[in-house]
Design a protein around this motif. Structure first.
Motif, PDB file in Angstrom:
ATOM      1  N   UNK A 128      78.990  56.323  46.814  1.00  0.00           N
ATOM      2  CA  UNK A 128      79.674  55.034  46.913  1.00  0.00           C
ATOM      3  C   UNK A 128      78.711  53.878  46.745  1.00  0.00           C
ATOM      4  N   UNK A 129      77.507  53.977  47.335  1.00  0.00           N
ATOM      5  CA  UNK A 129      76.517  52.907  47.172  1.00  0.00           C
ATOM      6  C   UNK A 129      76.071  52.777  45.721  1.00  0.00           C
ATOM      7  N   UNK A 130      75.871  53.910  45.052  1.00  0.00           N
ATOM      8  CA  UNK A 130      75.483  53.858  43.648  1.00  0.00           C
ATOM      9  C   UNK A 130      76.585  53.254  42.787  1.00  0.00           C
ATOM     10  N   UNK A 131      77.845  53.550  43.125  1.00  0.00           N
ATOM     11  CA  UNK A 131      78.957  52.975  42.357  1.00  0.00           C
ATOM     12  C   UNK A 131      79.052  51.473  42.571  1.00  0.00           C
ATOM     13  N   UNK A 132      78.848  51.006  43.793  1.00  0.00           N
ATOM     14  CA  UNK A 132      78.852  49.564  44.052  1.00  0.00           C
ATOM     15  C   UNK A 132      77.713  48.887  43.299  1.00  0.00           C
ATOM     16  N   UNK A 133      76.531  49.520  43.316  1.00  0.00           N
ATOM     17  CA  UNK A 133      75.396  48.949  42.589  1.00  0.00           C
ATOM     18  C   UNK A 133      75.682  48.857  41.098  1.00  0.00           C
ATOM     19  N   UNK A 134      76.268  49.898  40.551  1.00  0.00           N
ATOM     20  CA  UNK A 134      76.609  49.903  39.136  1.00  0.00           C
ATOM     21  C   UNK A 134      77.653  48.845  38.810  1.00  0.00           C
ATOM     22  N   UNK A 135      78.634  48.690  39.686  1.00  0.00           N
ATOM     23  CA  UNK A 135      79.707  47.715  39.447  1.00  0.00           C
ATOM     24  C   UNK A 135      79.154  46.297  39.402  1.00  0.00           C
ATOM     25  N   UNK A 136      78.350  45.910  40.398  1.00  0.00           N
ATOM     26  CA  UNK A 136      77.851  44.539  40.437  1.00  0.00           C
ATOM     27  C   UNK A 136      76.772  44.302  39.384  1.00  0.00           C
ATOM     28  N   UNK A 137      76.044  45.341  38.994  1.00  0.00           N
ATOM     29  CA  UNK A 137      75.068  45.172  37.915  1.00  0.00           C
ATOM     30  C   UNK A 137      75.762  44.839  36.607  1.00  0.00           C
ATOM     31  N   UNK A 138      76.869  45.508  36.314  1.00  0.00           N
ATOM     32  CA  UNK A 138      77.625  45.214  35.109  1.00  0.00           C
ATOM     33  C   UNK A 138      78.357  43.882  35.204  1.00  0.00           C
ATOM     34  N   UNK A 139      78.752  43.502  36.423  1.00  0.00           N
ATOM     35  CA  UNK A 139      79.518  42.267  36.589  1.00  0.00           C
ATOM     36  C   UNK A 139      78.636  41.031  36.505  1.00  0.00           C
ATOM     37  N   UNK A 140      77.446  41.086  37.074  1.00  0.00           N
ATOM     38  CA  UNK A 140      76.591  39.905  37.182  1.00  0.00           C
ATOM     39  C   UNK A 140      75.558  39.803  36.061  1.00  0.00           C
ATOM     40  N   UNK A 141      75.093  40.921  35.567  1.00  0.00           N
ATOM     41  CA  UNK A 141      74.066  40.898  34.517  1.00  0.00           C
ATOM     42  C   UNK A 141      74.739  40.873  33.149  1.00  0.00           C
ATOM     43  N   UNK A 142      75.140  39.701  32.742  1.00  0.00           N
ATOM     44  CA  UNK A 142      75.792  39.520  31.445  1.00  0.00           C
ATOM     45  C   UNK A 142      74.772  39.058  30.401  1.00  0.00           C
ATOM     46  N   UNK A 143      74.946  39.427  29.147  1.00  0.00           N
ATOM     47  CA  UNK A 143      74.018  38.942  28.110  1.00  0.00           C
ATOM     48  C   UNK A 143      74.189  37.456  27.859  1.00  0.00           C
ATOM     49  N   UNK A 144      73.141  36.834  27.387  1.00  0.00           N
ATOM     50  CA  UNK A 144      73.159  35.399  27.106  1.00  0.00           C
ATOM     51  C   UNK A 144      74.091  35.119  25.926  1.00  0.00           C
ATOM     52  N   UNK A 145      74.975  34.144  26.041  1.00  0.00           N
ATOM     53  CA  UNK A 145      75.896  33.856  24.925  1.00  0.00           C
ATOM     54  C   UNK A 145      75.135  33.356  23.705  1.00  0.00           C
ATOM     55  N   UNK A 146      75.598  33.749  22.556  1.00  0.00           N
ATOM     56  CA  UNK A 146      74.947  33.349  21.297  1.00  0.00           C
ATOM     57  C   UNK A 146      75.236  31.899  20.940  1.00  0.00           C
ATOM     58  N   UNK A 147      76.412  31.429  21.276  1.00  0.00           N
ATOM     59  CA  UNK A 147      76.781  30.035  20.981  1.00  0.00           C
ATOM     60  C   UNK A 147      77.060  29.318  22.286  1.00  0.00           C
ATOM     61  N   UNK A 148      76.303  28.262  22.518  1.00  0.00           N
ATOM     62  CA  UNK A 148      76.494  27.475  23.731  1.00  0.00           C
ATOM     63  C   UNK A 148      77.637  26.491  23.536  1.00  0.00           C
ATOM     64  N   UNK A 149      78.452  26.277  24.558  1.00  0.00           N
ATOM     65  CA  UNK A 149      79.571  25.327  24.426  1.00  0.00           C
ATOM     66  C   UNK A 149      79.068  23.893  24.349  1.00  0.00           C
ATOM     67  N   UNK A 150      79.747  23.095  23.574  1.00  0.00           N
ATOM     68  CA  UNK A 150      79.418  21.674  23.426  1.00  0.00           C
ATOM     69  C   UNK A 150      80.408  20.879  24.267  1.00  0.00           C
ATOM     70  N   UNK A 151      79.900  20.271  25.317  1.00  0.00           N
ATOM     71  CA  UNK A 151      80.734  19.486  26.232  1.00  0.00           C
ATOM     72  C   UNK A 151      80.383  18.025  26.056  1.00  0.00           C
ATOM     73  N   UNK A 152      81.340  17.246  25.621  1.00  0.00           N
ATOM     74  CA  UNK A 152      81.096  15.820  25.401  1.00  0.00           C
ATOM     75  C   UNK A 152      81.068  15.066  26.719  1.00  0.00           C
ATOM     76  N   UNK A 153      80.211  14.073  26.796  1.00  0.00           N
ATOM     77  CA  UNK A 153      80.117  13.261  28.001  1.00  0.00           C
ATOM     78  C   UNK A 153      81.295  12.303  28.084  1.00  0.00           C
ATOM     79  N   UNK A 154      81.798  12.138  29.278  1.00  0.00           N
ATOM     80  CA  UNK A 154      82.923  11.238  29.510  1.00  0.00           C
ATOM     81  C   UNK A 154      82.387   9.887  29.960  1.00  0.00           C
TER      82      UNK A 154
END
Length: 324
Positions: A218-244
């Motif tokens: 169970x501990x290994x499954x929890x570790x695997x779950x949160x590793x996949x959930x939190x360790x995401x790859x860096x997005x290739x295209x960053x969003x462009x947010x205009x200043x208001x």
């Protein structure tokens, strides 16, 4: 706990626990770490009593009378700060709630057991005591037969009481569902299902749906779950947010009457009180709204005044107060 921590052991043969085994008590010496004092030591008000018409009327009368006294004092003293006024108001609510509503009483464990069943439980306890104190074999056999019969009767009566309690809870749940009282319906459902306490027995499954039973899996499954959930790859295209560049119009003036009244009415019921130990239900009654209206319209430039007898002196502006 160490072997030397056990100081003494005693057998309680007279305890009525509904079993052939005897209860035991032990004196244990332990070293405990201090966790600090509990800063919240006050009792909570029994808000459920406000649903009763006589209690609500008594509380309303006390609030109205004390607010009139407070208004007279405020007319004489104009040097009070906002904190001083809130201290006086919270003291009024606390005293009125103590006099009319009272505090919640600690409920007995298994209060669904009827007094007739409790009387039979006491008789069973006394019979068990006679059985333990009997010296001759003849008396022991007689008391044992009597205790067995009383024990069967107690079990039957307890089952009947529990069945009647479940039927009563089901009727209350149906009534709460018809009235739309979701909070009471949720509480009653938890009691019926026996889920009043949090359970740590959580079922953990792997990716294939197989149940994991060991703690390491169970501990290994929890570790695997949160590793996949939190360790995401860096997005290739960053969003462009205009200043208001538009500035928001935020008023920094004191709140007006058309803001105070809806704010008070929108407070949710059934929530735990804050540091002042005052529930939201205590503020949402008629005298509180009436007092706020009189305070906020007492010195308005449009010649509007909410009088002591709930009258408007300028009826041409009454349509603006229709939302109340």
């Amino acid at each position: 706990m160490w072997k030397r921590s056990l100081l003494d052991v005693k057998v309680k043969r007279g305890a009525d626990v509904g079993s052939d085994h005897h209860s035991t008590t032990a004196d244990i010496k332990l070293k405990l770490r201090a966790n600090g004092k509990n800063t919240r030591s006050w009792k909570q008000f029994d808000i459920e009593k406000l649903k009763e018409s006589n209690v609500r009327k008594e509380y309303t009368t006390l609030i109205r009378n004390r607010f009139r006294i407070l208004e007279n004092l405020n007319d004489e003293d104009d040097t009070e700060t906002t904190d001083d006024k809130w201290g006086e108001i919270s003291e009024i609510f606390t005293k009125c709630a103590e006099e009319s509503i009272g505090f919640k009483q600690k409920q007995k464990h298994k209060d669904w057991i009827t007094p007739r069943t409790w009387d039979n439980i006491i008789i069973r306890r006394e019979t068990k005591k006679k059985l333990n104190e009997a010296k001759s074999q003849r008396l022991k056999e007689r008391y044992q037969l009597e205790h067995s019969q009383i024990h069967r009767n107690v079990n039957r009566m307890v089952r009947n009481d529990k069945r009647a309690n479940m039927d009563s809870l089901a009727e209350k749940a149906e009534e709460a569902a018809n009235k739309g009282e979701k909070g009471n319906l949720y509480k009653i459902t938890k009691i019926i299902c026996g889920k009043n306490t949090a359970s740590s027995n959580i079922h953990v499954k792997d990716k294939l749906g197989n149940l994991l039973t060991s703690e390491n899996e169970q501990e290994q499954r929890w570790t695997e779950h949160f590793s996949e959930l939190l360790n995401r790859p860096t997005p290739t295209e960053l969003p462009i947010i205009a200043e208001n560049n538009n500035e928001l119009e935020i008023s920094i003036e004191p709140p007006e009457m058309n803001e105070i009244i809806p704010a008070i009415k929108s407070i949710r019921n059934g929530k735990s009180p804050g540091n002042d130990n005052l529930n939201a239900e205590l503020f949402k009654l008629e005298p509180v709204i009436d007092w706020i209206m009189r305070q906020t319209t007492a010195n308005t430039p449009r010649d509007i005044r909410w009088g002591t007898f709930t009258t408007l002196e300028n009826l041409d502006f009454a349509d603006d107060l229709a939302f109340i």
